[in-house]
Scaffold this motif. Structure first.
Motif, PDB file in Angstrom:
ATOM      1  N   LEU A  29     -29.439   1.279  -7.526  1.00 29.74           N
ATOM      2  CA  LEU A  29     -28.450   0.727  -8.446  1.00 29.74           C
ATOM      3  C   LEU A  29     -28.944   0.810  -9.894  1.00 29.74           C
ATOM      4  N   THR A 184     -24.080   4.236  -3.753  1.00 26.21           N
ATOM      5  CA  THR A 184     -23.259   4.912  -4.755  1.00 26.21           C
ATOM      6  C   THR A 184     -21.786   4.540  -4.604  1.00 26.21           C
ATOM      7  N   TYR A 187     -21.358   1.028  -5.894  1.00 25.68           N
ATOM      8  CA  TYR A 187     -21.507   0.984  -7.349  1.00 25.68           C
ATOM      9  C   TYR A 187     -20.203   1.386  -8.045  1.00 25.68           C
TER      10      TYR A 187
END
Length: 709
Positions: A29, A184, A187
């Motif tokens: 992250l 991902t 995020y």
């Protein structure tokens, strides 16, 4: 991609030091927050116009159709074993995340060999490997170069704006890949950048008609009986046939799996190499990473090497299922002493080596003794190269894919080393590895390929997959796969010449060797005591037979059963049912000469089950010792649809030779359940007593044969 590469290198180092999964996710992250957006953000180039696509309705645009998706670009070439090893990881990822979740995988096919640039061949590879995501043909390697890719396989992971995030090189990154994608997606979902629109797919496999064989890999013959064993790789099964192609056993399929036990319930996963002798079949069960043994006498299948998971061991030394192996591709019998066929050699494509299993206690040329069942490296360092050496463990191979032992004249193992485009030999006397034809002297150059007849390294091949030694003629036959030809080598002179095939990837059944065409033939074997060459024409889904005496070619007709003219046979065809077959005693039926008897099959399969397409479900009639009953009539046939089956017909002959007999109507069914992908073979033998009257009549008598599983 220097900016991302430097940042990713720092991430990789930090991940190695991470205390656990939570810390790894936090590091990823932080990395995404650092590289996402800003002046240093790198964007992937758009797919060029005019590129050929597979599995899509239309071509895709990265910054339009895939906008709002996390995209994995899988740079691969379909011959590459490492690329094949990566596919199960991608399949697993696609099962967990769909385009609705924001993930799309795009295969970018950047070819190594000229043959691999052809769209039709890529389509065949997509089918063979069951690739269900979009694939683009990067034939000129333009995208490869723009993204600075250097080897196969390489994964480039993009964010929802086409921004470059990660690069993963090689295989064996499953855990890391899943973590990267999971973090991902989260995020970018939290940022509101993930879009859930669907990608319009049109799977190439949905346009193909069914066939008896699907991308068959290898073939073997039992010279004592003439029976053939065929690796029907695309159907995940082994076929045992008569030399005329009539199926005796279909073991496994249609779905992939790894299951030992009865031949009627066992399963395989894209098997390749096969050997058959004395009712025993050995199988290189490639994508299960195991070696299997089929005993046709006991009707049982067992695993004799491999754990079912791709191994990384380069040495071996364990026995049975304790020894992990990697993508075995072909098999050959051999010996170092007087014990014939005491060794089973393995072309271990996954580790670029040759291994051996001891079928009996024995020893290698070095004199070291090993116990029965031991599986160990025989030759090859594990480095992917074209290196010859007097010491077998210092030699290097590049995806060995075909084996054939030449005894006693040469006392060696011939190898088709596909990625180096060479034919090599390993001495069974001292282990020395030598070049026979193809390639070049630089052991690191795996691009010395072509299509050129000649002597030694002056001859050129293109990704050969199969070899077969002909003891009678002292010649070696080669499936020169990507040249779509069969070639022949004289080991004494190292002369390599084209035997059959025009070089065009087509399916012309020419009567002569120079007229016939092949499409990536994958396997060859010698039959009829040296007078016949069986060729597995992989992409044409056929076995073609070359008569070496007459110089003619024909296609082996793979059939589930054939009609038998009992008037020309001393014994009716006896069907072969599983030992667990049900036997039902029917009420006696009175019949007369000239009468037609029709047996109507009323068989109910388990709920959710359907007959297996392409498998040999059949019916057969026999009456022990009473051949006259079927004179000139069909006594066996296939079953493809139980609901619309016309039934079993035969006419009582005019001359009746007994007052009563017992008729057997055998039914053998292959079926699969859709809900759990399990497949079975079941047999039923209806025992029908017949009593004959003295009056002849031209009538039809119908009998329902009913059974529910």
């Amino acid at each position: 991609m220097a900016g991302v590469s430097g940042a990713q290198a720092q991430l990789e180092a930090a991940l190695l030091e991470a205390a656990g999964q939570i810390q790894k996710e936090q590091l990823i992250l932080q990395y995404l927050g650092k590289i996402d957006g800003g002046e240093t953000e790198l964007k992937a180039p758009e797919f060029a116009e005019g590129l050929e696509w597979v599995n899509t309705e239309t071509s895709l645009l990265l910054h339009k159709d895939l906008c709002g998706k996390v995209v994995i670009l899988d740079f691969f070439t379909y011959c590459c074993i490492n690329c094949m090893h990566l596919l199960p990881d991608l399949h697993a990822l696609e099962e967990k995340y769909s385009d609705k979740d924001g993930l799309v995988i795009v295969g970018v096919h950047s070819a190594k060999f000229p043959n691999e640039k052809v769209l039709k061949n890529i389509q065949n590879a997509v089918l063979r490997y069951n690739i269900t995501h979009p694939v683009v043909n990067d034939a000129d390697a333009k995208l490869w170069q723009e993204l600075e890719v250097t080897c196969w396989p390489t994964l480039v992971i993009l964010g929802p704006r086409g921004n470059i995030l990660f690069t993963l090189i090689g295989e064996g990154h499953k855990e890391k890949l899943f973590t990267l994608i999971s973090v991902t997606l989260k995020y970018y979902k939290d940022k509101g950048e993930i879009m859930d629109h669907a990608i319009k797919l049109k799977l190439y496999k949905d346009s193909l008609p069914p066939s008896s064989l699907l991308f068959p890999g290898k073939i073997a013959v039992d010279n004592a009986t003439g029976r053939l064993a065929i690796a029907d790789s695309g159907h995940h099964r082994i076929l045992v046939t008569e030399k005329n192609g009539e199926i005796l056993h279909a073991i496994g399929g249609p779905k992939s799996g790894w299951k030992d036990g009865s031949i009627f319930e066992a399963s395989f996963n894209s098997p390749q190499g096969v050997l058959i002798k004395d009712n025993i079949i050995y199988v290189a069960d490639t994508e299960n990473h195991v070696i299997r043994k089929i005993d046709l006498t006991s009707e049982m299948v067992s695993t004799i090497a491999g754990t079912g998971v791709q191994g990384t061991d380069h040495e071996g030394g364990k026995t049975g299922v304790e020894q992990s192996i990697s993508s075995p591709w072909d098999l050959a019998f051999g010996t170092f002493d007087s014990t014939k066929d005491s060794l089973l050699f393995i072309a271990m494509a996954g580790t670029h080596q040759i291994w051996v299993i001891f079928l009996e206690d024995g020893k290698l040329h070095s004199g070291i003794e090993y116990k029965k069942g031991t599986c160990i490296r025989f030759a090859g360092s594990g480095n992917e190269e074209n290196r010859n050496n007097s010491y077998p463990h210092k030699a290097g191979f590049a995806q060995p894919s075909g084996l054939s032992v030449a005894l006693p004249e040469w006392n060696c193992l011939f190898i088709s080393d596909s990625e180096s485009s060479t034919i090599r030999s390993v001495s069974l006397k001292n282990g020395a590895v030598k070049n026979l034809v193809g390639g070049e002297r630089d052991p690191l150059n795996l691009f010395a390929f072509g299509d050129l007849d000649g002597i030694g390294i002056n001859a050129k091949l293109q990704h050969p997959l199969g070899v077969a030694w002909n003891e009678k003629r002292s010649l070696l036959y080669v499936a020169d796969s990507y040249n779509h030809k069969i070639k022949v080598i004289d080991p004494k002179t190292k002369q390599c010449t084209t035997l059959a095939g025009t070089g065009k990837p087509d399916n012309v059944i020419g009567a002569k060797f120079n007229q016939v065409t092949f499409n990536e033939p994958g396997g060859v074997c010698v039959g009829e005591h040296g007078d016949v060459l069986y060729v597995v024409d992989t992409n044409n889904h056929k076995v073609k037979v070359l008569d070496l005496e007459m110089q003619t070619v024909y296609v082996l007709a793979i059939t589930a059963a054939v009609a038998v003219d009992a008037s020309k046979s001393t014994k009716p065809k006896i069907s072969r049912l599983p030992k667990s077959a049900h036997s039902l005693q029917m009420v006696p039926l009175v019949v007369s000469c000239g009468q037609t008897v029709q047996f109507c099959l009323k068989i109910d399969l388990p709920e959710g089950a359907e007959l297996t397409e392409g498998a040999p479900s059949y019916w057969a009639l026999f009456a022990e010792g009473h051949d006259w009953l079927f004179a000139g009539q069909k006594i066996s046939g296939t079953i493809v649809d139980l609901a619309n089956h016309p039934g079993v017909f035969f006419v009582i002959p005019a001359q009746v030779k007994t007052n009563a007999l017992l008729l057997s109507i055998d039914v053998c069914l292959y079926f699969c359940k859709k809900n759990d992908n399990s497949c079975q073979m079941k047999g039923i033998s209806f025992q029908q007593p017949l009593q004959f009257s003295n009056i002849c009549q031209d009538t039809i008598s119908k009998v329902n044969l009913s059974f529910s599983f």
